[in-house]
Design an enzyme around this catalytic site. Structure first.
Site: not given
Length: 183
Positions: A142-144
Site C-alpha cells: 500500500p504505497c498510497h
DNA sequence: AGGCAATCTAATG
DNA sequence: CATTAGATTGCCT
C-alpha cells in the site's frame, strides 16, 4: 531467469488499467500506468488473464477490490524485485498498514527499523519516499497509504499519479471526498 | 506562513 | 566509482 508473466487489469482508476506481473511465487510487480513499461523485460508478451489461472485469480481479486467487495488483497508477493532496505521497508508497510490506515514517511522509516536512530527526522523519511516512489508492487504493497507528516505527500507519475493516490485514499475512507486533506 | 539546510537510497554515466 | 534526483522534515525568520 524468472518467469514473469505480464497481463493487464482494467480498473476504474484515472489511469485506466494496470499492468501486473505474476511469477510462480506470487505477484512480482504492479504498475498503475500501462503506458510506462517500467521493469518490463523486453520480449515479454502480455498474457491473457482469462487463459491463465494465476492471472485470473489476481485479476479477480483486483476487480473485487476496485468494486468495493474486498478490502485487503490476499495474494502472495514475490519480493525478488526488491532488495536491501527497500525490501525491509516495503515488507513492513505491507504487513503493518491495512485498509483505511495511513502512516507517515517518517513513521514508516521508524517502524521498519531499517534506519539508525538519532538521525535527523527528515532524512530517513525522504529515503522512504524514494523507496515508495519506486515501489514495484503498487496497491498490493500500500504505497498510497504512506503520507507526509504535514499533508498528503506526493506520488509517482505526476498529476496522474496523485489522482490515483487521492482516488484510492478517498475510496478507503481516509480522505473526505469533498475536502482536501492538506488541511 | 514561507524558506532553507541536512541526510539516505537507488539509478545512471 | 562519482554524481544526480527524489512521494520529507523540523527549525528559523
Amino acid at each position: 531467469m524468472m518467469e514473469l508473466e505480464w497481463f493487464t487489469v482494467s480498473t476504474p482508476l484515472p489511469t485506466g488499467s494496470m499492468r501486473v506481473a505474476v511469477t510462480a511465487q506470487g505477484v512480482a510487480a504492479a504498475a498503475f500506468n500501462p503506458r510506462e513499461s517500467v521493469g518490463l523485460p523486453p520480449g515479454t508478451e502480455l498474457a491473457d488473464p482469462a487463459g491463465d489461472r494465476r492471472a485470473a485469480a489476481v485479476a479477480a481479486q483486483f476487480a473485487d477490490y476496485f468494486a468495493g467487495r474486498r478490502q485487503d488483497l490476499d495474494l502472495p508477493v514475490d519480493w525478488r524485485l526488491t532488495s536491501g532496505v527497500q525490501r525491509t521497508v516495503l515488507r513492513t508497510l505491507h504487513r503493518s498498514v491495512g485498509w483505511g490506515r495511513t502512516i507517515t514517511y517518517g513513521g514508516l522509516a521508524d517502524l521498519s527499523g531499517a534506519f539508525e536512530p538519532g538521525l535527523p527526522a527528515g532524512a530517513p523519511a525522504r529515503t522512504v519516499g524514494s523507496i515508495a516512489g519506486s515501489c514495484p508492487i503498487s496497491l498490493l504493497v500500500p504505497c498510497h497509504r504512506v503520507v507526509a507528516a504535514d499533508g498528503l505527500g506526493g506520488f509517482g507519475g505526476g498529476a496522474e499519479g496523485m489522482a490515483v493516490k487521492r482516488w484510492l485514499l478517498t475510496r478507503e475512507g481516509v480522505l473526505d471526498p469533498e475536502l482536501d486533506w492538506t488541511g
